[in-house]
Design a protein around this motif. Structure first.
Motif, PDB file in Angstrom:
ATOM      1  N   PHE A 290      58.214 -80.799 -17.035  1.00 37.42           N
ATOM      2  CA  PHE A 290      57.195 -81.338 -17.927  1.00 37.42           C
ATOM      3  C   PHE A 290      57.742 -82.595 -18.576  1.00 37.42           C
ATOM      4  O   PHE A 290      58.939 -82.707 -18.840  1.00 37.42           O
ATOM      5  N   PHE A 291      56.871 -83.582 -18.777  1.00 44.93           N
ATOM      6  CA  PHE A 291      57.281 -84.775 -19.517  1.00 44.93           C
ATOM      7  C   PHE A 291      56.096 -85.283 -20.322  1.00 44.93           C
ATOM      8  O   PHE A 291      54.943 -84.976 -20.037  1.00 44.93           O
ATOM      9  N   PHE A 292      56.383 -86.055 -21.342  1.00 47.31           N
ATOM     10  CA  PHE A 292      55.328 -86.775 -22.055  1.00 47.31           C
ATOM     11  C   PHE A 292      55.883 -88.100 -22.528  1.00 47.31           C
ATOM     12  O   PHE A 292      57.079 -88.257 -22.777  1.00 47.31           O
ATOM     13  N   SER A 293      54.990 -89.089 -22.594  1.00 46.52           N
ATOM     14  CA  SER A 293      55.376 -90.435 -23.007  1.00 46.52           C
ATOM     15  C   SER A 293      54.264 -91.048 -23.844  1.00 46.52           C
ATOM     16  O   SER A 293      53.084 -90.770 -23.633  1.00 46.52           O
ATOM     17  N   VAL A 294      54.651 -91.865 -24.802  1.00 41.98           N
ATOM     18  CA  VAL A 294      53.696 -92.500 -25.698  1.00 41.98           C
ATOM     19  C   VAL A 294      52.973 -93.619 -24.945  1.00 41.98           C
ATOM     20  O   VAL A 294      53.587 -94.428 -24.248  1.00 41.98           O
ATOM     21  N   ALA A 295      51.650 -93.657 -25.071  1.00 40.77           N
ATOM     22  CA  ALA A 295      50.839 -94.682 -24.419  1.00 40.77           C
ATOM     23  C   ALA A 295      49.602 -94.958 -25.265  1.00 40.77           C
ATOM     24  O   ALA A 295      49.305 -94.226 -26.215  1.00 40.77           O
ATOM     25  N   LYS A 296      48.877 -95.990 -24.897  1.00 44.65           N
ATOM     26  CA  LYS A 296      47.665 -96.358 -25.634  1.00 44.65           C
ATOM     27  C   LYS A 296      46.606 -95.274 -25.549  1.00 44.65           C
ATOM     28  O   LYS A 296      45.956 -94.929 -26.541  1.00 44.65           O
ATOM     29  N   ASP A 297      46.406 -94.727 -24.340  1.00 40.05           N
ATOM     30  CA  ASP A 297      45.389 -93.699 -24.122  1.00 40.05           C
ATOM     31  C   ASP A 297      46.051 -92.358 -23.822  1.00 40.05           C
ATOM     32  O   ASP A 297      47.058 -92.296 -23.100  1.00 40.05           O
ATOM     33  N   LYS A 298      45.484 -91.282 -24.324  1.00 44.81           N
ATOM     34  CA  LYS A 298      45.982 -89.933 -24.071  1.00 44.81           C
ATOM     35  C   LYS A 298      45.290 -89.354 -22.838  1.00 44.81           C
ATOM     36  O   LYS A 298      44.070 -89.352 -22.769  1.00 44.81           O
ATOM     37  N   HIS A 299      46.064 -88.863 -21.896  1.00 49.57           N
ATOM     38  CA  HIS A 299      45.491 -88.217 -20.710  1.00 49.57           C
ATOM     39  C   HIS A 299      46.612 -87.559 -19.918  1.00 49.57           C
ATOM     40  O   HIS A 299      47.796 -87.794 -20.181  1.00 49.57           O
ATOM     41  N   VAL A 300      46.241 -86.718 -18.949  1.00 51.80           N
ATOM     42  CA  VAL A 300      47.247 -86.223 -18.022  1.00 51.80           C
ATOM     43  C   VAL A 300      47.712 -87.412 -17.176  1.00 51.80           C
ATOM     44  O   VAL A 300      46.893 -88.215 -16.708  1.00 51.80           O
ATOM     45  N   HIS A 301      49.025 -87.541 -17.009  1.00 57.33           N
ATOM     46  CA  HIS A 301      49.537 -88.669 -16.226  1.00 57.33           C
ATOM     47  C   HIS A 301      49.534 -88.341 -14.738  1.00 57.33           C
ATOM     48  O   HIS A 301      48.872 -88.999 -13.950  1.00 57.33           O
ATOM     49  N   HIS A 302      50.271 -87.310 -14.344  1.00 54.50           N
ATOM     50  CA  HIS A 302      50.234 -86.891 -12.944  1.00 54.50           C
ATOM     51  C   HIS A 302      50.787 -85.483 -12.824  1.00 54.50           C
ATOM     52  O   HIS A 302      51.419 -84.955 -13.741  1.00 54.50           O
ATOM     53  N   SER A 303      50.533 -84.863 -11.691  1.00 54.71           N
ATOM     54  CA  SER A 303      51.204 -83.621 -11.305  1.00 54.71           C
ATOM     55  C   SER A 303      51.945 -83.887 -10.008  1.00 54.71           C
ATOM     56  O   SER A 303      51.516 -84.702  -9.185  1.00 54.71           O
ATOM     57  N   SER A 304      53.079 -83.193  -9.817  1.00 53.04           N
ATOM     58  CA  SER A 304      54.017 -83.556  -8.756  1.00 53.04           C
ATOM     59  C   SER A 304      54.388 -82.346  -7.912  1.00 53.04           C
ATOM     60  O   SER A 304      54.641 -81.254  -8.455  1.00 53.04           O
ATOM     61  N   TYR A 305      54.480 -82.542  -6.599  1.00 54.94           N
ATOM     62  CA  TYR A 305      54.638 -81.444  -5.654  1.00 54.94           C
ATOM     63  C   TYR A 305      55.787 -81.737  -4.694  1.00 54.94           C
ATOM     64  O   TYR A 305      55.895 -82.834  -4.126  1.00 54.94           O
ATOM     65  N   GLU A 306      56.624 -80.726  -4.494  1.00 56.11           N
ATOM     66  CA  GLU A 306      57.823 -80.889  -3.667  1.00 56.11           C
ATOM     67  C   GLU A 306      57.501 -80.734  -2.181  1.00 56.11           C
ATOM     68  O   GLU A 306      56.776 -79.812  -1.786  1.00 56.11           O
ATOM     69  N   VAL A 307      58.070 -81.634  -1.376  1.00 56.46           N
ATOM     70  CA  VAL A 307      57.967 -81.529   0.073  1.00 56.46           C
ATOM     71  C   VAL A 307      59.381 -81.413   0.655  1.00 56.46           C
ATOM     72  O   VAL A 307      60.369 -81.423  -0.080  1.00 56.46           O
ATOM     73  N   HIS A 308      59.492 -81.307   1.970  1.00 55.57           N
ATOM     74  CA  HIS A 308      60.736 -80.860   2.598  1.00 55.57           C
ATOM     75  C   HIS A 308      61.863 -81.897   2.562  1.00 55.57           C
ATOM     76  O   HIS A 308      62.938 -81.635   2.035  1.00 55.57           O
ATOM     77  N   ASP A 309      61.641 -83.046   3.161  1.00 58.75           N
ATOM     78  CA  ASP A 309      62.729 -84.018   3.257  1.00 58.75           C
ATOM     79  C   ASP A 309      62.161 -85.432   3.375  1.00 58.75           C
ATOM     80  O   ASP A 309      60.950 -85.643   3.291  1.00 58.75           O
ATOM     81  N   TYR A 310      63.052 -86.388   3.554  1.00 56.74           N
ATOM     82  CA  TYR A 310      62.666 -87.801   3.539  1.00 56.74           C
ATOM     83  C   TYR A 310      61.735 -88.154   4.688  1.00 56.74           C
ATOM     84  O   TYR A 310      60.793 -88.942   4.515  1.00 56.74           O
ATOM     85  N   ASP A 311      61.984 -87.592   5.860  1.00 58.77           N
ATOM     86  CA  ASP A 311      61.098 -87.887   6.991  1.00 58.77           C
ATOM     87  C   ASP A 311      59.707 -87.308   6.776  1.00 58.77           C
ATOM     88  O   ASP A 311      58.700 -87.984   7.026  1.00 58.77           O
ATOM     89  N   SER A 312      59.622 -86.048   6.307  1.00 57.84           N
ATOM     90  CA  SER A 312      58.305 -85.460   6.085  1.00 57.84           C
ATOM     91  C   SER A 312      57.568 -86.204   4.978  1.00 57.84           C
ATOM     92  O   SER A 312      56.348 -86.387   5.045  1.00 57.84           O
ATOM     93  N   GLN A 313      58.299 -86.667   3.971  1.00 58.50           N
ATOM     94  CA  GLN A 313      57.671 -87.432   2.894  1.00 58.50           C
ATOM     95  C   GLN A 313      57.128 -88.767   3.413  1.00 58.50           C
ATOM     96  O   GLN A 313      56.000 -89.149   3.099  1.00 58.50           O
ATOM     97  N   ASN A 314      57.910 -89.454   4.220  1.00 59.56           N
ATOM     98  CA  ASN A 314      57.457 -90.728   4.775  1.00 59.56           C
ATOM     99  C   ASN A 314      56.292 -90.542   5.737  1.00 59.56           C
ATOM    100  O   ASN A 314      55.332 -91.328   5.712  1.00 59.56           O
ATOM    101  N   MET A 315      56.355 -89.524   6.578  1.00 59.99           N
ATOM    102  CA  MET A 315      55.240 -89.288   7.489  1.00 59.99           C
ATOM    103  C   MET A 315      53.977 -88.935   6.699  1.00 59.99           C
ATOM    104  O   MET A 315      52.877 -89.363   7.064  1.00 59.99           O
TER     105      MET A 315
END
Length: 390
Positions: A290-315
């Protein structure tokens, strides 16, 4: 005819005698990596706790409301992003990865899009009750969610084990709100899968300039989405850092791994961002869930999902690019957390990320504090787009 020198700038002679240093990378202990960086005392998040903290065990899943009018496009995107449909009803869709979680993304079908909060798994039902009391909220049973029934093991007076207390396995959920109004969900009693959908993939053998383990064997790949293993983290943009920081670190076992600050007009350091992990004592957990950072507008920034390795991420990156989806930023490598990242917009404007190779921390890992800026975001990448910081 006299040939001209290919380099005519004034600094050419200096560069010839003082060439740039070649890039490098290495794995070093956290204490060594954070040498020279300000460390934050644990008193910052332990001294204010007057009651035992609600014990979080992991980040379970994200919850969103998405418009029915664009549902087909969203489903197609999330499948291309690497998720799978686990269950679908008239009012909701549950998406999963290939890990032990029954689902990692809950989509309520509605009229307008709305962030419904991240969901934390808590250790005991008592923790769930305490979360409900904190938010003055009701606990609800997730009767429609994916998950199988289960029995609790109960010992009788003769120390014999009986099967009793059959529960749904879908779990119970409570939703409360943090001081800035963001929904925060807690779940207990959901039955995980007995094993991942797919077994761990063997790591690719890589030939570098000195080590050549791959002899007489070739690299071959199958194009497609980057299959998602689990939900890794999510983040918010907020207004009041101290208010949010105190609430999350006082009430729950969430501890900052890194913090960022900016100087005010008097030169004082004002904290503007925190990356928090689930404190498991000596056991290791992800650098941040979890993270939070100060910004002008309040909203969800992003959600993040783990994948296998560098090749699968690039593909997966090029799969999404070829489908015409809208990229945000990536690929690149973060400085804080070390993840290799790849950010995309979903069809309704929520940001999602693929990542690999994140750091792990425990109670012995120092908490760092350093100046906020583009250089704190990435080791290598294209320039950070303004839309990422909004």
């Amino acid at each position: 005819m006299e040939a001209k020198s290919p380099t005519t700038t004034q600094d050419a002679p200096d560069r010839m005698h003082d060439p740039p240093t070649a890039n490098s990378g290495k794995t070093v202990p956290a204490v060594q990596a954070m040498k020279g960086i300000e460390h934050v005392s644990p008193d910052r998040w332990t001294s204010a706790a007057s009651t035992p903290k609600i014990r979080i065990t992991k980040l379970s899943h994200m919850r969103y409301r998405q418009p029915a009018s664009n549902m087909d496009n969203l489903v197609t995107f999330l499948l291309d992003f690497g998720m799978e449909i686990v269950k679908r009803t008239e009012n909701a869709i549950w998406f999963g990865g290939y890990g032990i979680d029954q689902y990692i993304y809950y989509c309520e079908i509605g009229q307008e899009k709305e962030f419904l909060g991240g969901t934390w798994e808590v250790k005991t039902f008592e923790d769930l009750e305490r979360a409900a009391k904190l938010g003055n909220s009701n606990i609800v049973e997730l009767k429609d969610a994916p998950g199988g029934g289960r029995y609790s093991l109960i010992r009788n007076e003769d120390n014999q084990i009986n099967f009793a207390n059959k529960s749904s396995g879908q779990g119970k959920l409570v939703t409360i709100h943090d001081p800035e109004g963001f929904p925060v969900n807690f779940i207990h009693g959901a039955t995980p899968r007995a094993r991942p959908i797919k077994q761990p993939t063997e790591a690719l053998q890589v030939n570098d300039e000195f080590s050549k383990p791959r002899k007489g064997a070739f690299q071959r790949f199958q194009p497609g989405p980057a299959a998602i293993h689990k939900l890794g983290h999510f983040g918010l943009t907020i207004h009041d850092f101290e208010l949010q920081f105190r609430w999350y670190t006082t009430n729950f076992n969430l501890v900052p791994s890194d913090m960022l600050y900016v100087p005010d007009t008097d030169g004082n350091k004002v904290d503007v961002a925190a990356f928090l992990h689930v404190d498991k004592g000596k056991a290791y957990s992800d650098h941040h869930s979890f993270f939070f950072s100060v910004a002008k507008d309040k909203h969800v920034h992003h959600s993040s999902y783990e994948v296998h390795d560098y090749d699968s991420q690039n593909m997966g990156h090029y799969w999404l690019k070829e489908k015409g989806y809208n990229p945000v930023w990536g690929l690149g490598r973060h400085k804080l957390g070390s993840q290799i990242f790849d950010y995309w917009w979903d069809p309704n404007g929520f940001m999602v990320e693929h990542y690999i190779d994140g750091d792990l921390v425990n109670e012995d890992t120092p908490t760092g504090r350093q100046l906020a800026g583009d250089e704190s975001l990435a080791v290598w990448s294209e320039p950070v787009p303004s839309t990422f910081l909004d």
